[in-house]
Design a protein around this motif. Structure first.
Motif, mmCIF file in Angstrom:
data_model
loop_
_atom_site.group_PDB
_atom_site.id
_atom_site.type_symbol
_atom_site.label_atom_id
_atom_site.label_comp_id
_atom_site.label_asym_id
_atom_site.label_seq_id
_atom_site.Cartn_x
_atom_site.Cartn_y
_atom_site.Cartn_z
ATOM 1 N N LEU A 429 -8.822 0.857 0.593
ATOM 2 C CA LEU A 429 -8.899 0.077 1.837
ATOM 3 C C LEU A 429 -8.580 -1.392 1.592
ATOM 4 N N ARG A 430 -9.059 -1.915 0.473
ATOM 5 C CA ARG A 430 -8.796 -3.326 0.164
ATOM 6 C C ARG A 430 -7.303 -3.578 -0.026
ATOM 7 N N ILE A 431 -6.629 -2.660 -0.723
ATOM 8 C CA ILE A 431 -5.194 -2.826 -0.951
ATOM 9 C C ILE A 431 -4.417 -2.695 0.356
ATOM 10 N N GLN A 432 -4.835 -1.772 1.197
ATOM 11 C CA GLN A 432 -4.155 -1.611 2.485
ATOM 12 C C GLN A 432 -4.288 -2.873 3.329
ATOM 13 N N GLU A 433 -5.449 -3.473 3.307
ATOM 14 C CA GLU A 433 -5.619 -4.721 4.053
ATOM 15 C C GLU A 433 -4.760 -5.829 3.455
ATOM 16 N N ARG A 434 -4.697 -5.845 2.136
ATOM 17 C CA ARG A 434 -3.899 -6.877 1.473
ATOM 18 C C ARG A 434 -2.415 -6.716 1.776
ATOM 19 N N GLU A 435 -1.955 -5.491 1.810
ATOM 20 C CA GLU A 435 -0.536 -5.227 2.042
ATOM 21 C C GLU A 435 -0.202 -5.068 3.523
ATOM 22 N N ASN A 436 -1.225 -5.262 4.378
ATOM 23 C CA ASN A 436 -1.021 -5.095 5.821
ATOM 24 C C ASN A 436 -0.479 -3.708 6.153
ATOM 25 N N MET A 437 -1.051 -2.703 5.463
ATOM 26 C CA MET A 437 -0.600 -1.330 5.698
ATOM 27 C C MET A 437 -1.417 -0.635 6.784
ATOM 28 N N ASN A 438 -2.318 -1.355 7.413
ATOM 29 C CA ASN A 438 -3.132 -0.732 8.450
ATOM 30 C C ASN A 438 -2.458 -0.794 9.813
ATOM 31 N N THR A 439 -1.179 -1.111 9.825
ATOM 32 C CA THR A 439 -0.440 -1.123 11.076
ATOM 33 C C THR A 439 0.797 -0.265 10.934
ATOM 34 N N LEU A 440 1.199 0.387 11.975
ATOM 35 C CA LEU A 440 2.386 1.234 11.962
ATOM 36 C C LEU A 440 3.599 0.513 12.546
ATOM 37 N N LEU A 441 3.508 -0.818 12.683
ATOM 38 C CA LEU A 441 4.599 -1.577 13.281
ATOM 39 C C LEU A 441 5.665 -1.943 12.256
ATOM 40 N N GLU A 442 5.444 -1.622 10.973
ATOM 41 C CA GLU A 442 6.419 -1.932 9.942
ATOM 42 C C GLU A 442 6.549 -0.736 9.015
ATOM 43 N N ILE A 443 7.596 -0.726 8.217
ATOM 44 C CA ILE A 443 7.790 0.339 7.242
ATOM 45 C C ILE A 443 6.901 0.068 6.041
ATOM 46 N N ASN A 444 6.117 1.041 5.681
ATOM 47 C CA ASN A 444 5.132 0.852 4.625
ATOM 48 C C ASN A 444 5.698 1.212 3.259
ATOM 49 N N ASP A 445 5.195 0.553 2.234
ATOM 50 C CA ASP A 445 5.601 0.807 0.863
ATOM 51 C C ASP A 445 4.760 1.958 0.312
ATOM 52 N N GLU A 446 5.428 3.050 -0.072
ATOM 53 C CA GLU A 446 4.722 4.225 -0.588
ATOM 54 C C GLU A 446 4.005 3.937 -1.909
ATOM 55 N N LEU A 447 4.460 2.934 -2.643
ATOM 56 C CA LEU A 447 3.896 2.654 -3.959
ATOM 57 C C LEU A 447 2.830 1.570 -3.938
ATOM 58 N N ALA A 448 2.473 1.100 -2.754
ATOM 59 C CA ALA A 448 1.446 0.063 -2.685
ATOM 60 C C ALA A 448 0.102 0.564 -3.196
ATOM 61 N N LEU A 449 -0.171 1.851 -3.013
ATOM 62 C CA LEU A 449 -1.443 2.432 -3.446
ATOM 63 C C LEU A 449 -1.311 3.225 -4.744
ATOM 64 N N LEU A 450 -0.227 2.992 -5.478
ATOM 65 C CA LEU A 450 -0.042 3.728 -6.727
ATOM 66 C C LEU A 450 -1.156 3.429 -7.728
ATOM 67 N N GLU A 451 -1.686 2.221 -7.702
ATOM 68 C CA GLU A 451 -2.792 1.871 -8.594
ATOM 69 C C GLU A 451 -4.011 2.744 -8.345
ATOM 70 N N VAL A 452 -4.170 3.219 -7.120
ATOM 71 C CA VAL A 452 -5.312 4.055 -6.754
ATOM 72 C C VAL A 452 -5.026 5.518 -7.056
ATOM 73 N N TYR A 453 -3.844 5.992 -6.643
ATOM 74 C CA TYR A 453 -3.545 7.419 -6.762
ATOM 75 C C TYR A 453 -2.858 7.776 -8.071
#
Length: 676
Positions: A429-453
């Motif tokens: 959740l912290r990384i998603q907030e940092r990367e502004n991935m909690n919105t569907l208005l932009e194309i999201n980076d699939e590797l932003a959460l690679l550190e987690v998964y």
């Protein structure tokens, strides 16, 4: 428990990427530490000079076949289980060809194909165990007692043992052999020695013989049943290890693939790293860890299993004691009665405990592969699919439970874990907030959460789709043995409980609706086994759902993402090169590409069109060339489990509404006369 765990290592089916590697000359080994030197170069069974179980040096993947000849190269140990398994193999060698042993098993596509009549062999040597045990274990007992010197020399020559350990092993096997012989001949001795006249009574006759010790006839019969169960347990081990060996052989081929083998090894290394708290150990097992280190029966469950086994075997004797006012224990001078009492209680109890425990471990291990399927699905899903509530919650529940289990593995060296099992998802959740991935208005980076998964598969390229297909093929092969074993337990338990229910109905009708000792010992095992069966059906339903329905949904989701992109992998020449997948390097704390034999082209219109075809083909292959798991001819689904539960509920409701009022009526009329 230690004895069971010792043999569970050899009989256990290895889970996703089950490689505990020792270094090979090439520096890359694909085998478990428990499977060192398990593979050889020649195909097994094609031109065998002798039966596989006769070879002192095992051929590829078949080192852990149960019942093979004792040797320093093999892994078999001198135990009573090995003695009967070896007896079965030697007998069947007289009836089969060297290239087609009775346990021959091969993986053909997504199916585990047993060549021959393996099921009939297991049934035959299980049902005739009461006749084979006196011969096999009688000779063993004589050989170990009267020929102890020769046995000592022979055992030291076959296996590396200290003199003290060798002597203790001989003593253990001699005692167990004597118990197996007694288990087999006890019912015959009881009936032929006049025990039926001295220790059995029926109905009102028991009231007229108060002060004496009597036994229930069902308890004597259960001793013979326990002998059959012991034969099944020992013969089944051969078939289970043969299936495991076949699966391991096929997995080795996939792991040595020139294009994707190295990537498979890297995925395993990352997901199973015990020193990395972000990994998925112990769901995914890797180097230096055996199944017995993680696959154990918890103490609380062990206590419940022992209590359930003891209650079922003690109930008939307690029934006789309470209703017929006989003494709780025989007279101290009546040695024969004491021997019989111990035999009718503890011999069936031990086998029932063994069956419960093995069924429980089979369920636990199958749950492990189901969780691996879930990880496989989740790591391949796009950002949109990962955030669907059902899939995300299932993944979160499984991983949080796994992280809690990891904290209990304090007996393992270098295992690191989170103090808070929810830390992984809090970080997400912290990384998603940092990367502004909690919105569907932009194309999201699939590797932003690679550190987690830790691992991400690139299904937007043709090579990535093929690699994902290889992962699924590997996992499907790995599941075959666990699936076959859980089906065996479900089918056997269903048949056993069905006949037990028929026996209860018959004795209830024959004795004119009076209680019998059979009604004190059989209902509890029926209840326990059906609890296990329903839990197994639930896991089978989830396995089908994840491996087929969710797999198709994931691939369709990527097809949609190619046409209408909602996420990407951020591939930019010179910054992040295209790859079949990526992993998070815990040592450098950086993103790395999964190894592949050639560089991939940058995304283009042509590659997107080719990827679309690859995704469609993968969906079609999963439907055409594979079938979902079936139980008793029915596809395992949640609907099937619900129907089974509804049927059981109907049966119980019928019993409660029809039988219980009749029983209460007889009790109130004082017409209840227990019958032994």
């Amino acid at each position: 428990q230690q004895y069971h765990q010792q043999h569970q290592t050899k009989n256990s089916r290895k889970r996703l990427f089950p490689m505990s590697y020792d270094p090979l000359p090439s520096g890359q080994s694909l085998l478990r530490k428990t499977k060192t030197a398990a593979f050889r170069q020649a195909p097994v069974f094609t031109s065998a000079a002798d039966f596989e179980d006769n070879l002192e040096e095992p051929t590829k993947g078949w080192k852990y076949l149960a019942g093979r000849i004792l040797s320093k190269e093999g892994d078999e140990e001198f135990t009573t289980r090995w003695i009967y398994a070896r007896f079965v193999n030697r007998i069947m060698q007289k009836m089969t060809d060297k290239t087609h042993p009775w346990y021959r098993t091969e993986v053909e596509g997504p199916e585990l194909n047993r060549k021959g009549h393996a099921g009939k062999v297991v049934f035959f040597f299980s049902m005739l165990a009461p006749f084979f045990f006196p011969v096999v274990y009688g000779l063993t007992f004589v050989f170990l007692t009267f020929g102890c010197c020769f046995s000592f020399i022979f055992l030291r020559r076959c296996q590396e043992m200290t003199p003290r350990r060798c002597a203790l092993r001989m003593l253990q096997v001699a005692v167990e052999s004597f118990l197996h012989v007694w288990r087999a001949i006890f019912p015959w001795y009881f009936w032929w020695s006049g025990g039926s006249k001295k220790y059995l009574c029926d109905g009102k006759d028991c009231y007229n013989k108060q002060g004496r010790t009597f036994f229930a006839d069902i308890s004597v019969i259960l001793v013979s049943v326990s002998c059959v169960a012991a034969g099944f347990r020992m013969t089944r081990a051969i078939l289970v290890t043969a299936c495991d060996s076949a699966c391991q052989t096929r997995q080795h081929v996939l792991e040595e693939d020139a294009q994707f083998g190295e990537a498979l090894r890297k995925v395993n290394q990352v997901l199973s790293d015990v020193k990395d708290p972000w990994s998925y150990f112990p769901i995914v097992i890797g180097s230096g860890v055996n199944d017995t280190d993680t696959l154990r029966v918890p103490t609380s469950r062990q206590v419940l299993i022992i209590v359930a086994s003891a209650a079922s075997c003690l109930a008939p004797q307690m029934f006789m004691t309470i209703f017929y006012h006989q003494p709780w224990l025989p007279e101290s001078t009546n040695i024969e009665a004491w021997v019989m009492l111990i035999s009718i209680v503890f011999l069936p109890m031990f086998e029932l405990w063994n069956y419960y425990q093995e069924f429980y471990l089979a369920i636990k291990e199958y749950k492990g592969v189901v969780d691996e399927v879930l990880i496989f699905i989740y790591l391949g899903a796009s950002y949109v699919e990962k955030n669907r509530p059902v899939l995300h919650q299932a993944f979160k529940d499984a991983i949080m439970k796994n992280d809690k289990e990891r904290k209990r593995l304090n007996h393992l060296k270098d295992v690191k874990f989170f103090d808070n099992p929810n830390q992984r998802f809090n970080e997400s959740l912290r990384i998603q907030e940092r990367e502004n991935m909690n919105t569907l208005l932009e194309i999201n980076d699939e590797l932003a959460l690679l550190e987690v998964y830790r691992v991400a598969i690139n299904l937007s390229t043709p090579e990535g789709v093929i690699f994902y297909r290889r992962l699924r093929e590997w996992l499907t092969t790995d599941m075959l043995n666990e699936r076959a074993e859980i089906e065996m337990f479900i089918n056997l338990s269903t048949a056993a409980t069905f006949f037990a229910f028929l026996s209860l109905s018959w004795t209830w009708w024959v004795h004119e609706f009076h209680l019998t000792t059979m009604w004190t010992c059989l209902p509890f095992p029926i209840l326990v086994l059906w609890t296990f069966i329903l839990r197994s059906l639930n896991l089978c339903a989830f396995a089908n759902e994840y491996l087929y329905d969710y797999y198709e949904r994931i691939l369709v989701g990527w097809k949609g993402n190619l046409q209408d992109p909602l996420s990407h992998f951020g591939v930019v020449s010179g910054v992040r090169e295209n790859a079949i997948g990526w992993y998070w390097d815990a040592d450098t704390d950086k993103l790395q590409s999964l190894p592949f034999d050639k560089p991939l082209d940058a995304p283009s219109t042509e590659t997107k069109a080719e990827t679309q075809k690859m995704l469609s083909l993968s969906i079609k292959l999963s439907k055409v060339s594979e079938e979902k798991q079936t139980i008793l001819g029915l596809t395992a689904t949640h609907a099937l489990r619900t129907r089974v539960m509804a049927t059981l509920g109907t049966v119980l409701a019928t019993i409660a509404t029809k039988v219980l009022p009749l029983l209460f009526k007889k009790v109130s009329a004082k017409n209840l006369e227990p019958i032994a």
